[in-house]
Scaffold this motif. Structure first.
Motif, PDB file in Angstrom:
ATOM      1  N   PRO A  47      -3.292  10.803  11.022  1.00 46.22           N
ATOM      2  CA  PRO A  47      -2.393   9.754  11.512  1.00 46.22           C
ATOM      3  C   PRO A  47      -2.363   8.501  10.634  1.00 46.22           C
ATOM      4  N   VAL A  48      -3.501   8.109  10.077  1.00 44.55           N
ATOM      5  CA  VAL A  48      -3.522   6.916   9.231  1.00 44.55           C
ATOM      6  C   VAL A  48      -2.760   7.169   7.936  1.00 44.55           C
ATOM      7  N   ARG A  49      -3.020   8.289   7.304  1.00 46.45           N
ATOM      8  CA  ARG A  49      -2.288   8.612   6.061  1.00 46.45           C
ATOM      9  C   ARG A  49      -0.782   8.657   6.316  1.00 46.45           C
ATOM     10  N   GLU A  50      -0.394   9.255   7.423  1.00 50.79           N
ATOM     11  CA  GLU A  50       1.029   9.345   7.773  1.00 50.79           C
ATOM     12  C   GLU A  50       1.612   7.955   8.023  1.00 50.79           C
ATOM     13  N   ALA A  51       0.898   7.123   8.766  1.00 51.39           N
ATOM     14  CA  ALA A  51       1.380   5.766   9.056  1.00 51.39           C
ATOM     15  C   ALA A  51       1.500   4.941   7.778  1.00 51.39           C
ATOM     16  N   VAL A  52       0.509   5.040   6.899  1.00 49.62           N
ATOM     17  CA  VAL A  52       0.553   4.304   5.629  1.00 49.62           C
ATOM     18  C   VAL A  52       1.724   4.791   4.788  1.00 49.62           C
ATOM     19  N   THR A  53       1.875   6.101   4.684  1.00 53.04           N
ATOM     20  CA  THR A  53       2.964   6.669   3.873  1.00 53.04           C
ATOM     21  C   THR A  53       4.330   6.247   4.411  1.00 53.04           C
ATOM     22  N   GLN A  54       4.535   6.391   5.714  1.00 55.65           N
ATOM     23  CA  GLN A  54       5.826   6.020   6.301  1.00 55.65           C
ATOM     24  C   GLN A  54       6.110   4.529   6.139  1.00 55.65           C
ATOM     25  N   THR A  55       5.105   3.710   6.363  1.00 56.03           N
ATOM     26  CA  THR A  55       5.297   2.264   6.254  1.00 56.03           C
ATOM     27  C   THR A  55       5.638   1.863   4.824  1.00 56.03           C
ATOM     28  N   LEU A  56       4.853   2.362   3.874  1.00 55.96           N
ATOM     29  CA  LEU A  56       5.103   1.994   2.482  1.00 55.96           C
ATOM     30  C   LEU A  56       6.418   2.564   1.971  1.00 55.96           C
ATOM     31  N   ASP A  57       6.769   3.772   2.401  1.00 52.54           N
ATOM     32  CA  ASP A  57       8.075   4.337   2.016  1.00 52.54           C
ATOM     33  C   ASP A  57       9.209   3.439   2.496  1.00 52.54           C
ATOM     34  N   THR A  58       9.076   2.921   3.707  1.00 54.75           N
ATOM     35  CA  THR A  58      10.099   2.028   4.252  1.00 54.75           C
ATOM     36  C   THR A  58      10.143   0.703   3.483  1.00 54.75           C
ATOM     37  N   LEU A  59       8.972   0.133   3.231  1.00 56.54           N
ATOM     38  CA  LEU A  59       8.919  -1.172   2.571  1.00 56.54           C
ATOM     39  C   LEU A  59       9.363  -1.126   1.112  1.00 56.54           C
ATOM     40  N   PHE A  60       9.131  -0.006   0.450  1.00 53.26           N
ATOM     41  CA  PHE A  60       9.478   0.102  -0.968  1.00 53.26           C
ATOM     42  C   PHE A  60      10.778   0.873  -1.201  1.00 53.26           C
ATOM     43  N   ALA A  61      11.524   1.117  -0.123  1.00 51.11           N
ATOM     44  CA  ALA A  61      12.804   1.827  -0.239  1.00 51.11           C
ATOM     45  C   ALA A  61      13.753   1.055  -1.145  1.00 51.11           C
ATOM     46  N   ALA A 118       3.303  -5.088   8.740  1.00 47.59           N
ATOM     47  CA  ALA A 118       4.007  -3.807   8.893  1.00 47.59           C
ATOM     48  C   ALA A 118       3.017  -2.657   9.081  1.00 47.59           C
ATOM     49  N   LEU A 119       1.908  -2.688   8.356  1.00 48.17           N
ATOM     50  CA  LEU A 119       0.895  -1.634   8.517  1.00 48.17           C
ATOM     51  C   LEU A 119       0.263  -1.679   9.907  1.00 48.17           C
ATOM     52  N   LYS A 120       0.016  -2.874  10.438  1.00 50.57           N
ATOM     53  CA  LYS A 120      -0.518  -2.996  11.795  1.00 50.57           C
ATOM     54  C   LYS A 120       0.423  -2.324  12.793  1.00 50.57           C
ATOM     55  N   LYS A 121       1.714  -2.611  12.653  1.00 49.93           N
ATOM     56  CA  LYS A 121       2.703  -2.009  13.553  1.00 49.93           C
ATOM     57  C   LYS A 121       2.766  -0.503  13.360  1.00 49.93           C
ATOM     58  N   ALA A 129      -0.251   1.095  15.012  1.00 45.87           N
ATOM     59  CA  ALA A 129      -0.107   1.066  16.473  1.00 45.87           C
ATOM     60  C   ALA A 129       0.882   2.128  16.943  1.00 45.87           C
ATOM     61  N   SER A 130       2.006   2.265  16.249  1.00 40.51           N
ATOM     62  CA  SER A 130       2.999   3.252  16.686  1.00 40.51           C
ATOM     63  C   SER A 130       2.536   4.684  16.431  1.00 40.51           C
ATOM     64  N   SER A 131       1.545   4.860  15.549  1.00 41.43           N
ATOM     65  CA  SER A 131       0.979   6.192  15.300  1.00 41.43           C
ATOM     66  C   SER A 131      -0.185   6.506  16.229  1.00 41.43           C
ATOM     67  N   GLY A 132      -0.527   5.555  17.093  1.00 37.82           N
ATOM     68  CA  GLY A 132      -1.591   5.790  18.052  1.00 37.82           C
ATOM     69  C   GLY A 132      -2.996   5.558  17.528  1.00 37.82           C
ATOM     70  N   LYS A 183      -7.489  -0.924  11.478  1.00 34.68           N
ATOM     71  CA  LYS A 183      -6.842  -2.143  10.986  1.00 34.68           C
ATOM     72  C   LYS A 183      -6.534  -1.961   9.496  1.00 34.68           C
ATOM     73  N   PRO A 184      -5.508  -2.635   8.990  1.00 36.29           N
ATOM     74  CA  PRO A 184      -5.207  -2.519   7.560  1.00 36.29           C
ATOM     75  C   PRO A 184      -6.400  -2.826   6.649  1.00 36.29           C
ATOM     76  N   ALA A 185      -7.275  -3.724   7.068  1.00 35.52           N
ATOM     77  CA  ALA A 185      -8.448  -4.054   6.253  1.00 35.52           C
ATOM     78  C   ALA A 185      -9.391  -2.862   6.082  1.00 35.52           C
ATOM     79  N   TYR A 186      -9.307  -1.875   6.964  1.00 35.88           N
ATOM     80  CA  TYR A 186     -10.193  -0.720   6.910  1.00 35.88           C
ATOM     81  C   TYR A 186      -9.705   0.357   5.940  1.00 35.88           C
ATOM     82  N   ILE A 187      -8.464   0.283   5.514  1.00 37.04           N
ATOM     83  CA  ILE A 187      -7.843   1.392   4.787  1.00 37.04           C
ATOM     84  C   ILE A 187      -8.609   1.776   3.529  1.00 37.04           C
ATOM     85  N   GLY A 188      -9.016   0.808   2.717  1.00 37.84           N
ATOM     86  CA  GLY A 188      -9.742   1.126   1.486  1.00 37.84           C
ATOM     87  C   GLY A 188     -11.044   1.862   1.768  1.00 37.84           C
ATOM     88  N   ALA A 189     -11.803   1.396   2.744  1.00 33.74           N
ATOM     89  CA  ALA A 189     -13.069   2.043   3.083  1.00 33.74           C
ATOM     90  C   ALA A 189     -12.828   3.438   3.661  1.00 33.74           C
TER      91      ALA A 189
END
Length: 150
Positions: A109-123, A24-27, A30-33, A38-44
């Motif tokens: 864009p990454v923070r927004e994509a992570v927030t939107q994705t996690l908000d959707t998944l944990f709804a 879901a994070l990959k998608k 991608a949709s955020s441009g 990659k999701p593996a990069y998020i922590g760094a």
């Protein structure tokens, strides 16, 4: 602790959730441009957005990554033009990791994509349940880091 079925096995559930959230994070990225993130990069990335410049070992520790995976991760992040290695002014044998212009500009864009994705998944999950889940997962991580579990 014995499990009679996969649906009751914590390892199975955690691994399936990990794979589903990563997909879901990959998608979401991608949709955020931000196709180069990659999701593996998020922590760094999250660590570097607050720390600016770190030695690879410091970055790994702060981002919760194993030292053995840092070199490959940094190679991929460098290839994707998100970070660069610079000489450490205190130690000529060492390097520091810094964000590139692309790495800095990906923050929003990454923070927004992570927030939107996690908000959707944990709804639909009450905040108290989510806090309990995070507390349990942090405890598992602590237990895994205890001597003998490394």
């Amino acid at each position: 602790m014995m499990f009679q079925s996969l649906k009751n096995c914590p390892y199975y559930l955690v691994s399936r959730v990990y794979l589903a959230v990563t997909s879901a994070l990959k998608k979401g990225m991608a949709s955020s441009g931000v196709n180069n993130v990659k999701p593996a990069y998020i922590g760094a990335l999250f660590t570097l957005w607050s720390e600016k410049s770190l030695r690879p070992s410091e970055l790994g520790r702060k981002a919760g990554l194993e030292p053995s995976s840092m070199t490959g991760l940094l190679d991929r992040m460098e290839r994707d033009n998100l970070v660069k290695r610079t000489p450490d002014p205190q130690d000529r044998r060492a390097s520091r990791i810094e964000l590139t212009t692309d790495g800095l500009s990906a923050k929003g864009p990454v923070r927004e994509a992570v927030t939107q994705t996690l908000d959707t998944l944990f709804a639909g999950i009450p905040d108290t349940d989510l806090e309990t889940t995070k507390r349990v997962l942090r405890t598992v991580l602590i237990n895994c880091s205890k001597e003998g579990m490394k």
